[in-house]
Scaffold this active site. Structure first.
Site, PDB file in Angstrom:
ATOM      1  N   ARG A   1       4.663  -3.991   2.769  1.00 32.77           N
ATOM      2  CA  ARG A   1       3.796  -4.801   3.653  1.00 32.77           C
ATOM      3  C   ARG A   1       3.942  -6.312   3.403  1.00 32.77           C
ATOM      4  NH1 ARG A   1      -0.100  -1.245   5.532  1.00 32.77           N
ATOM      5  NH2 ARG A   1      -0.253  -2.604   7.338  1.00 32.77           N
TER       6      ARG A   1
ATOM      7  N   CYS B   1       0.896  -1.165   0.000  1.00 32.53           N
ATOM      8  CA  CYS B   1       0.000   0.000   0.000  1.00 32.53           C
ATOM      9  C   CYS B   1       0.928   1.206   0.000  1.00 32.53           C
ATOM     10  CB  CYS B   1      -0.894  -0.040   1.235  1.00 32.53           C
ATOM     11  SG  CYS B   1       0.032   0.161   2.737  1.00 32.53           S
TER      12      CYS B   1
END
Ligand code: EPZ
Length: 419
Positions: A121, A116
């Site tokens: 992530r 993101c």
């Protein structure tokens, strides 16, 4: 994409009721997949875009969910174990269905969440834990394909090389129905982890040590329905506390938990805040805004989820401050937007150097991620003139009923629905 129009300059004065925590509700919802009987009732449940996304995913897996006021009832039994990309990439925490599906049904196919705007992530620590519990895990065409042995997952010792909230939560849920004992070391210590462990224990699990860096889980055979309260959202609390200071207002935050915010309180006190607490109330006002240097860290350190909001405050502090982001590699997306409002910020690597100015000026600005968006709302509330914040769908992921909560305290804020 909707926008928010904010006329800045009004001090926030009044009361705000804090909602249930998004980051507690999401793993608690995933516990619905662990049920053998009965239903899971979550009270103080926040109605947000993210909890909506998780509900859509769980329904897609075959569960039933009834949401009435601030109650969510989750029941039924999954009829498939496939979490598709189009649902997972909307909300990264969808990876939290991996552990429950694997331990309850022996199989899971969960799309990799993808990155993101705040970082890549990765989910390697989640996968490491599932493999340690005995699962065969492969990455095939962007999906995590996991298979437990036919005799089920087996407890073990799992040491995380890096503290990860989500990986700790996935592992607790997977270990709750594994055979034997699991010890997690270097576990995340967030209040949301304690909320999860308490709820699972109410369902019949045997978990101890949540909130410390070593958590012990003794697997059980079945987990049954229960009623569990979602703890109050400490990040929403901190966001509105900072908004009170930045607008030189005075807010009473109800259904708050002062204990969860000791690091933030300390920092805000150093920045000139006046903070009084009693039971579930926090009163926040400001005398002046002094510059304070901050480094984000794992709980109970300064929360990365409040870094952007605190940076807005430092933009009008009387002096220079530095903010170091240690958790995510790209969590300064709010900086160019604050600069458009007249802030003086220099970013070098993970450090932002801020030189306070008297006042920010309203401007057309753009939200890029959840916490950047609230930092822009806070800045716009204090700025001179009008701001238009676009892409506010980011805000709706984590702030329930924000226009009403703010306008009831004197903010001039309205939403423009763009086709
Ligand atoms: C949770 O995300 C929160 N989200 C985040 O809040 C919060 O910022 C974060 O914890 C840190 O406190 C939810 O609880 C739904 P991590 P999570 O695993 O679990 C790295 C918000 O604004 N890492 O603790 O995804 C990772 O890249 C959101 O509400 C790996 O390397 O965070 C990061 O640098 C944003 N491998 C660090 O660990 C992994 O397998 C901490 O991430 C997992 C994580």
């Amino acid at each position: 994409m909707d926008s928010l129009i904010i006329q800045g300059g009004n001090p926030l004065r009044g009361k705000i009721k804090i909602s249930g925590a998004k980051n507690a509700a999401l793993p608690l919802m995933a516990c619905g997949l662990l049920l053998s009987k009965g239903s899971l009732e979550l009270t103080s449940f926040p109605k947000l875009a993210d909890t909506n996304s998780m509900a859509t995913l769980l329904i897609n897996l075959g569960l039933k969910i009834e949401i009435k006021n601030d109650n969510a009832l989750i029941f039924g039994r999954p009829n498939n174990f496939n979490a598709p990309y189009d649902l997972v990439n909307k909300m990264r925490a969808s990876i939290l269905v991996l552990g429950p599906l694997l331990t309850r049904f022996g199989s899971a196919r969960v799309s990799l969440p993808g990155g993101c705007s705040i970082g890549t992530r990765p989910v390697d620590l989640h996968i490491k834990a599932m493999k340690a519990l005995g699962a065969k895990v492969k990455i095939i065409k962007g999906y995590v394909e996991a298979q437990a042995p036919k005799e089920g997952l087996k407890g073990c010792i799992i040491n995380f090389p890096k503290v990860s909230v989500g990986a700790t939560e996935n592992t607790i849920m997977a270990a709750s129905l594994a055979k034997g004992e699991t010890i997690i070391t270097n576990a995340a210590k967030e209040p949301e982890i304690i909320n999860l462990a308490n709820c699972l224990n109410e369902m019949g699990a045997k978990i101890s040590g949540a909130g410390t860096n070593e958590i012990k889980i003794t697997g059980v055979k079945v987990l049954l329905g229960t009623k569990c309260k979602v703890i109050s959202d400490r990040i929403e609390t901190g966001s509105y506390a900072i908004a009170s200071l930045m607008t030189k207002g005075e807010l009473e935050l109800n259904n708050a938990e002062p204990l969860y915010l000791s690091e933030l309180n300390e920092t805000l006190l150093k920045s000139g805040a006046i903070i009084k607490t009693s039971q579930d109330k926090i009163f926040v006002s400001s005398k002046s805004i002094l510059p304070v240097n901050v480094e984000t860290g794992v709980y109970p350190g300064f929360p990365t989820d409040l870094q952007a909001q605190f940076m807005s405050l430092m933009c009008i502090a009387n002096g220079k401050s530095e903010i170091k982001e240690n958790i995510f590699e790209n969590r300064f997306m709010h900086v160019p937007e604050l600069i458009r409002m007249g802030a003086k910020i220099n970013v070098n690597g993970g450090i932002a150097k801020i030189k306070g100015v008297k006042k920010l000026n309203g401007a057309p600005i753009m939200a890029t991620d959840l916490r950047a968006s609230i930092s822009l709302v806070i800045a716009a509330l204090s700025a001179k003139g009008e701001s238009q914040i676009s892409n506010v769908f980011h805000l709706d992921r984590g702030y329930e009923d924000i226009e009403n909560k703010l306008s009831n305290c004197g903010a001039k804020i309205k939403r423009v629905f763009n086709k």
